[in-house]
Design a protein around this motif. Sequence first.
Motif, short mmCIF file in Angstrom:
data_model
loop_
_atom_site.label_atom_id
_atom_site.label_comp_id
_atom_site.label_asym_id
_atom_site.label_seq_id
_atom_site.Cartn_x
_atom_site.Cartn_y
_atom_site.Cartn_z
N ALA A 1 0.84 -1.20 0.00
CA ALA A 1 0.00 0.00 0.00
C ALA A 1 0.87 1.25 0.00
N GLN A 2 1.95 1.21 0.77
CA GLN A 2 2.82 2.39 0.82
C GLN A 2 3.55 2.58 -0.51
N ALA A 3 3.86 1.48 -1.19
CA ALA A 3 4.49 1.60 -2.50
C ALA A 3 3.53 2.24 -3.50
N LYS A 4 2.26 1.90 -3.42
CA LYS A 4 1.25 2.43 -4.34
C LYS A 4 0.88 3.87 -3.99
N TRP A 5 0.66 4.12 -2.72
CA TRP A 5 0.24 5.45 -2.24
C TRP A 5 1.30 5.97 -1.29
N GLY A 6 2.37 6.48 -1.84
CA GLY A 6 3.55 6.89 -1.07
C GLY A 6 3.33 8.00 -0.06
N GLU A 7 2.25 8.75 -0.20
CA GLU A 7 2.00 9.83 0.75
C GLU A 7 1.41 9.32 2.06
N LEU A 8 0.96 8.06 2.10
CA LEU A 8 0.42 7.51 3.33
C LEU A 8 1.56 7.16 4.27
N THR A 9 1.46 7.62 5.50
CA THR A 9 2.52 7.38 6.47
C THR A 9 2.36 6.00 7.12
#
Length: 52
Positions: free
Chosen positions: A5-13
Motif C-alpha cells: 500500500a505504501q508503495a502504491k500510495w507513497g503519501e500515506l505514512t
Amino acid sequence: MKGNAQAKWGELTDDELDEIDGNREALEGKIQAKYGKSKEEAKREVDEWMNS
C-alpha cells in the motif's frame, strides 16, 4: 499489505497505515483525503490494487 500500500500510495505514512489496519473503507478514506480523489476514484484504485 502495508508495504504494498505504501508503495502504491507513497503519501500515506506508517502511522496512517497502522491506523487503517487492513480496513478497506479506511484506506479509501485516507486516499480520498491525501490525494483529493472522489469516493468512486479511491474505490476503483483500491479495487485495481487488490486485484493486481
